[in-house]
Design a protein around this motif. Structure first.
Motif, PDB file in Angstrom:
ATOM      1  N   GLY A 167      -5.738   9.477 -13.496  1.00  0.00           N
ATOM      2  CA  GLY A 167      -7.263   8.912 -13.341  1.00  0.00           C
ATOM      3  C   GLY A 167      -7.645   8.912 -12.022  1.00  0.00           C
ATOM      4  N   GLY A 168      -6.790   9.467 -11.062  1.00  0.00           N
ATOM      5  CA  GLY A 168      -6.922   9.646  -9.548  1.00  0.00           C
ATOM      6  C   GLY A 168      -7.856  10.534  -9.264  1.00  0.00           C
ATOM      7  N   PRO A 169      -8.172  10.811  -7.822  1.00  0.00           N
ATOM      8  CA  PRO A 169      -9.311  11.745  -7.495  1.00  0.00           C
ATOM      9  C   PRO A 169      -8.826  13.053  -7.901  1.00  0.00           C
ATOM     10  N   GLU A 170      -9.897  13.900  -8.097  1.00  0.00           N
ATOM     11  CA  GLU A 170      -9.762  15.342  -8.554  1.00  0.00           C
ATOM     12  C   GLU A 170      -8.740  15.980  -7.808  1.00  0.00           C
TER      13      GLU A 170
ATOM     14  N   ALA B 251      -9.696   4.845  -3.248  1.00  0.00           N
ATOM     15  CA  ALA B 251      -8.913   3.922  -2.915  1.00  0.00           C
ATOM     16  C   ALA B 251      -9.334   2.745  -2.236  1.00  0.00           C
ATOM     17  N   TYR B 252      -9.879   3.266  -0.861  1.00  0.00           N
ATOM     18  CA  TYR B 252     -10.725   2.343   0.071  1.00  0.00           C
ATOM     19  C   TYR B 252     -11.899   2.860   0.686  1.00  0.00           C
ATOM     20  N   PRO B 253     -12.567   1.865   1.173  1.00  0.00           N
ATOM     21  CA  PRO B 253     -13.862   2.536   1.598  1.00  0.00           C
ATOM     22  C   PRO B 253     -13.716   3.781   2.558  1.00  0.00           C
ATOM     23  N   ASP B 254     -14.331   4.766   2.511  1.00  0.00           N
ATOM     24  CA  ASP B 254     -14.328   6.094   3.269  1.00  0.00           C
ATOM     25  C   ASP B 254     -15.418   6.513   3.746  1.00  0.00           C
ATOM     26  N   PHE B 255     -15.929   5.832   4.855  1.00  0.00           N
ATOM     27  CA  PHE B 255     -17.252   6.475   5.535  1.00  0.00           C
ATOM     28  C   PHE B 255     -17.316   6.367   6.623  1.00  0.00           C
ATOM     29  N   ILE B 256     -18.234   7.105   7.392  1.00  0.00           N
ATOM     30  CA  ILE B 256     -18.201   6.984   8.910  1.00  0.00           C
ATOM     31  C   ILE B 256     -19.879   7.376   9.229  1.00  0.00           C
ATOM     32  N   THR B 257     -20.187   6.568  10.269  1.00  0.00           N
ATOM     33  CA  THR B 257     -21.481   6.919  10.665  1.00  0.00           C
ATOM     34  C   THR B 257     -21.508   7.633  11.952  1.00  0.00           C
ATOM     35  N   MET B 258     -22.244   8.784  12.188  1.00  0.00           N
ATOM     36  CA  MET B 258     -22.462   9.698  13.459  1.00  0.00           C
ATOM     37  C   MET B 258     -23.679   9.236  13.913  1.00  0.00           C
ATOM     38  N   ASP B 259     -23.823   9.537  15.288  1.00  0.00           N
ATOM     39  CA  ASP B 259     -25.207   9.537  15.921  1.00  0.00           C
ATOM     40  C   ASP B 259     -24.982  10.969  16.674  1.00  0.00           C
ATOM     41  N   LEU B 260     -25.804  11.932  16.453  1.00  0.00           N
ATOM     42  CA  LEU B 260     -26.056  13.125  17.105  1.00  0.00           C
ATOM     43  C   LEU B 260     -27.382  13.381  17.588  1.00  0.00           C
TER      44      LEU B 260
ATOM     45  N   ALA C 119       0.795  -1.262   0.149  1.00  0.00           N
ATOM     46  CA  ALA C 119       0.115  -0.100   0.074  1.00  0.00           C
ATOM     47  C   ALA C 119       0.878   1.131  -0.039  1.00  0.00           C
ATOM     48  N   VAL C 120       1.884   1.291   0.820  1.00  0.00           N
ATOM     49  CA  VAL C 120       2.750   2.387   0.851  1.00  0.00           C
ATOM     50  C   VAL C 120       3.547   2.708  -0.463  1.00  0.00           C
ATOM     51  N   THR C 121       3.788   1.458  -1.149  1.00  0.00           N
ATOM     52  CA  THR C 121       4.752   1.692  -2.415  1.00  0.00           C
ATOM     53  C   THR C 121       3.738   2.292  -3.395  1.00  0.00           C
ATOM     54  N   ILE C 122       2.530   2.004  -3.505  1.00  0.00           N
ATOM     55  CA  ILE C 122       1.663   2.490  -4.322  1.00  0.00           C
ATOM     56  C   ILE C 122       1.201   4.020  -4.002  1.00  0.00           C
ATOM     57  N   ALA C 123       0.898   4.001  -2.749  1.00  0.00           N
ATOM     58  CA  ALA C 123       0.621   5.473  -2.218  1.00  0.00           C
ATOM     59  C   ALA C 123       1.535   6.668  -2.669  1.00  0.00           C
ATOM     60  N   MET C 124       2.925   6.044  -2.509  1.00  0.00           N
ATOM     61  CA  MET C 124       3.973   7.144  -2.723  1.00  0.00           C
ATOM     62  C   MET C 124       4.072   7.252  -4.269  1.00  0.00           C
ATOM     63  N   GLY C 125       3.833   6.355  -5.155  1.00  0.00           N
ATOM     64  CA  GLY C 125       3.634   6.456  -6.661  1.00  0.00           C
ATOM     65  C   GLY C 125       2.691   7.549  -6.867  1.00  0.00           C
ATOM     66  N   LYS C 126       1.576   7.372  -6.544  1.00  0.00           N
ATOM     67  CA  LYS C 126       0.507   8.199  -6.800  1.00  0.00           C
ATOM     68  C   LYS C 126       0.918   9.655  -6.567  1.00  0.00           C
TER      69      LYS C 126
END
Lengths: 757, 152
Positions: free
Chosen positions: A401-404, A454-463, A321-328
């Motif tokens: 084609g990575g994120p904007e 790249a990976y799932p990026d979500f969070i649930t919050m209760d307010l 993961a770190v090897t790909i991350a640095m390339g991006k």
């Protein structure tokens, strides 16, 4: 735009009072009735198979409860990097091993009535190893096929990212500049050594882990996988963290200590000392890089070719993961039409690498930003002018084609820093000819804001707004000392117009926190979790407004919020406090002013940092003093500007060490030589320059109030800026980190010989 | 061995092993856990306390050496519910992040101010040269100390 009441202001970190009083409990300060203490036996050799292990003497020592080895513990394979269940990674770690792969690998543990008994018993364990040949050098690991650190070979992965046609552009280019840059393994040096405590909770019978961690759901997952238990039997509680910087991101002690409690049914604490923390936890990945940059005579970058060899150490963890991350990252700073990044990661018989602040960015930018300066030099251009010609502009596309990139303001950062630092005059002033020589250097860098794409990026919050008009936000949040809790409170406070003091935001606990996909990683917290808090607060407010309109018998559009009260704008005298309104809504409408919301990050904008550094070198000793730093950051919006400055200043301290003094030195047997703070040199107060922080706050579309990340990018540009400063001062070409006095003197001698010869 | 310790103005008679470190006596016997252990070798300063007016690393001092002498720990700084001006300045200036170095850092600064109520920036830096901090880069800590002594 209406004026912000809480966002953009300084509010101290939520636990500041308890911290200055010395009252806040870290795991080391926690006690439980009947708690036992564990001590690890770590491998003294870098590679070998355990032929025999005799624990009888250790077990016979009074006060020893049990000794653990690979023979009496689960042998389920796991990968401590795995933070979500869908992540496919090579699993090569176990609680205890029968084949040691580095000096520091876990061989055994003693659980005893107190720490000193456990320490004594460790000495009584007799282990015979069949030693195997070792591979310490990543380049050797690449070639070596007979010595296999793991059965599947020493090469973890190879990956290429490419755009355009690099070969053709290189062939036709008038100027090509090539550099070889290597970076070292470093220790995170959080002041709190690794530690964890486990117990069976008496209410629910859960195997409970108190840990200064970054991702409670990852702790739960790894413990479940290592012990072969269901997730529901495990509870992970994030405790106060005495610094992490990625070092406590991967669960290391947690599954081990949890097993002791699972087996014995009693509380156990497992605590490492500094030497163990340096050699047996995680390090930053060392790299060996080659870069070739092709330019035209006007200074436009035509093509770039990057090749990086990454040392993952003895286990896989995040090597891929770190090897790909640095390339991006190489595709998101300059506008380069033709570019290839090739990353290769290998095992070596050295300490395990893992996440470390910047996650590959410090390494890739050290390589490319030193080369950018050398390219400018070849062109006869000011390195700032050369960068200005090639840096990305706002809303540029990632060519892979990575994120904007989003509102990418690196040029603004550079122009601001140039002015504040007075770059032109410092860069062009005549060099001193005496013993002490000054120079200036600068560098740019980019990093991300989360995992989107790249990976799932979500969070649930209760307010929920409470019956007395306060609010409680439940979410899996981990404050690592950066001010996350207050930052989130400021965001919620701004939306609901409630004083942050009246908002309760407990930290992560898998039993009570709603699920979060990724924890405090990837510079995602303010951008993703902050946006989640904002959206959840907006939904709560919408609900509050709708029901208040029912109570006040008016239209939704007539509802106004003012200083903790709700009113109908057509009847402003009838003000109802938040608490009373909640009570009225409960009584009349049988409704609760609460929302549970799952926020999915829709973006991962690039952030940028530009550092300017002035250095002074003692040409007799090779010692470098960093005199002045200007750090400018494209932050979108600072929710809490003092926290942001604190992040940047601390990151610079870490980066100066990376550039000059910090290195996990390994001898030819695989032993860590720099395993304490007298040999591992962390920058102290007298060696720390004044750091002037400037922020470009141009707003980011999906960030809460326009905010994006800063915690990691802030440690990225400093090392190449310093190296470029040294090279500028002495007209040498240091390309190996850290730039120790020996390397600088050798380069000076080399230069003298060249001139003399 | 039975020894007398004067900690934060209170006398304690304690049974102490001659080889026991002062840090362990404070943390384990007196439950004064403000002083932290970061290295155990006197290199990081997280365990700093004040012994007879001097900031020392309590991890490399035997408890026996401190017996009968005046020991001040972080827990002594707050007086009658009021924080010391150094503590207030740390909070007001963002000098606290993870907080693990904070008690030791504060005690080094306190020892400095006990001897030198108006230190220069260089003197502040020297006073905390043995206290490592990985979070703040020291800048806000130095600023906090300067603010704390400003009105004197």
């Amino acid at each position: 735009m209406t004026e912000l009441k809480y966002v953009g202001k300084y509010i101290p970190i939520h636990d500041a009072y308890e911290k200055v009083k010395g009252k806040l409990q870290y795991v080391a300060d926690m006690e439980m009735d009947g708690m036992l203490h564990a001590k690890l036996l770590l491998s003294p050799i870098a590679h070998g198979v355990i032929k025999s292990i005799d624990v009888t003497k250790a077990e016979a020592l009074p006060g020893v409860v049990k000794v653990y080895t690979y023979k009496n513990t689960p042998q389920n394979l796991y990968n401590s990097q795995k933070w979500h269940v869908g992540l496919e990674v090579v699993k090569d770690e176990r609680l205890f091993t029968d084949k040691v792969r580095f000096v520091g690998d876990r061989v055994a543990a003693v659980v005893a009535k107190d720490k000193s008994i456990a320490e004594k018993a460790i000495e009584l364990i007799e282990v015979q190893y069949q030693e195997l040949p070792i591979v310490l050098d990543p380049e050797e690991a690449l070639m070596e096929e007979t010595i296999k650190i793991h059965d599947h070979g020493n090469v973890i992965m190879e990956k290429e990212i490419s755009v355009g046609n690099v070969n053709e552009a290189m062939e036709n280019a008038p100027i090509v500049v090539e550099d070889f840059v290597d970076t070292q393994k470093v220790h995170h040096a959080a002041m709190e050594p690794h530690i964890c405590m486990t117990a069976i909770d008496s209410t629910n019978g859960l195997l409970t882990i108190w840990t200064p961690c970054q991702v409670v759901f990852q702790v739960r997952l790894i413990v479940a996988e290592a012990l072969g238990l269901s997730l529901n039997r495990i509870r992970a509680i994030k405790t106060t963290v005495g610094g992490s910087f990625g070092g406590k991101g991967q669960p290391i002690l947690e599954p081990v200590c949890a097993y002791f409690t699972y087996d014995l049914g009693v509380p156990v604490k497992l605590q490492l000392d500094r030497a163990e923390t340096i050699s047996s936890t995680r390090t930053r990945n060392a790299t060996i890089g080659r870069v070739k940059t092709a330019v035209d005579k006007e200074g436009n970058i035509l093509a770039r070719d990057i090749d990086v060899l990454v040392d993952a150490g003895a286990y896989f963890t995040n090597g891929e993961a770190v090897t790909i991350a640095m390339g991006k990252k190489a595709f998101r700073l300059y506008d380069i039409k033709n570019q290839t990044y090739k990353g290769t990661a290998v095992y070596t018989n050295t300490p395990i690498a893992g996440a470390c602040r910047g996650y590959g960015s410090p390494q890739i930018h050290a390589l490319t930003e030193i080369n950018i300066d050398n390219t400018a030099k070849k062109l006869g251009l000011d390195p700032v002018e050369f960068r200005l010609k090639n840096l990305v502009k706002p809303y540029a596309k990632d060519p892979t084609g990575g994120p904007e990139l989003g509102n990418a303001r690196v040029i603004d950062c550079l122009l601001k820093g140039m002015e504040v630092f007075d770059w032109k005059s410092k860069y062009n002033r005549p060099k001193a000819t005496g013993r002490f020589v000054k120079g200036v250097g600068m560098a740019c860098a980019t990093h991300g804001s989360g995992y989107y794409n790249a990976y799932p990026d979500f969070i649930t919050m209760d307010l929920r707004v409470t019956e007395d008009g306060e609010a409680i936000l439940k979410a899996s949040l981990h404050d690592l000392g950066c001010g996350t809790i207050v930052t989130i409170k400021q965001i919620v406070a701004e939306v609901l117009d409630i004083n942050p003091d009246k908002i309760l935001v407990p930290e992560a606990d898998t039993l009570v926190s709603p699920f979060d996909s990724a924890g405090t990683q990837a510079s995602r917290v303010t951008f993703v979790c902050g946006a989640a808090a904002k959206k959840t607060a907006e939904l709560v407010k919408e609900k509050f407004t709708k029901h208040s309109a029912d109570i006040l018998k008016c239209n939704i559009d007539d509802i106004l919020y003012k200083d903790g009260f709700i009113l109908n704008k057509n009847n402003p005298q009838a003000m109802v406090s938040y608490g009373d309104m909640v009570m009225l809504i409960q009584t009349s409408l049988k409704e609760d002013i609460s929302v549970s919301y799952t926020y999915k990050s829709p973006a991962n904008p690039a952030v940028y940092g530009v550092n300017f550094a002035e250095v002074e070198i003692d040409t007799y000793t090779g010692l470098v003093r960093v005199i002045d730093i200007v750090a400018v950051h494209d932050i979108g919006k600072a929710i809490n500007p003092v926290f942001v400055e604190g992040q940047v200043q601390g990151a610079i301290q870490m980066g100066i060490g990376f550039a000059l003094t910090e290195e996990i030195v390994i001898d030819n047997k695989g032993n860590v030589k720099s395993n304490n703070f007298s040999k591992y040199h962390v920058i102290n107060a007298p060696d720390m320059p004044d750091v002037k922080v400037h922020l470009i706050e141009a707003g980011e579309e999906f960030g809460p109030f326009g905010a994006k990340s800063v915690g990691e990018v802030s440690t990225v540009p400093i090392a190449p800026a310093i190296i470029n400063g040294i090279n500028h001062a002495l007209d040498i070409n240091i390309t190996s980190l850290p730039a120790t006095p020996e390397k600088i003197l050798a380069a000076l001698n080399n230069k003298k010989n060249l001139i003399g010869g | 061995m039975e020894m007398e310790f004067n900690v934060n103005g209170i006398k304690h008679i304690l049974e102490v092993d001659p080889m026991e470190r002062l840090l362990d006596v404070l943390r384990n016997k007196l439950k004064l856990t403000g002083a932290k252990e970061g290295c155990g070798e006197g290199e990081c300063g997280a365990c700093t306390i004040i012994l007879d007016g001097v900031a020392i690393n309590s991890c490399i001092v035997l408890a026996a050496q401190a017996a009968g002498r005046e020991i001040l720990t972080i827990e002594s700084l707050e007086k009658d519910g009021e924080l010391d001006r150094l503590q207030k300045a740390f909070i007001n200036n963002g000098a606290v992040q993870c907080g693990y170095c904070t008690p030791g850092m504060l005690m080094s600064c306190k020892a400095l101010l006990m001897k030198n109520p108006a230190p220069t920036e260089e003197e502040i830096k020297t006073a905390i040269e043995g206290n490592l901090c990985r979070c703040t880069g020291y800048t806000k800590i130095i600023k906090a100390v300067k603010e704390a002594v400003k009105d004197i």
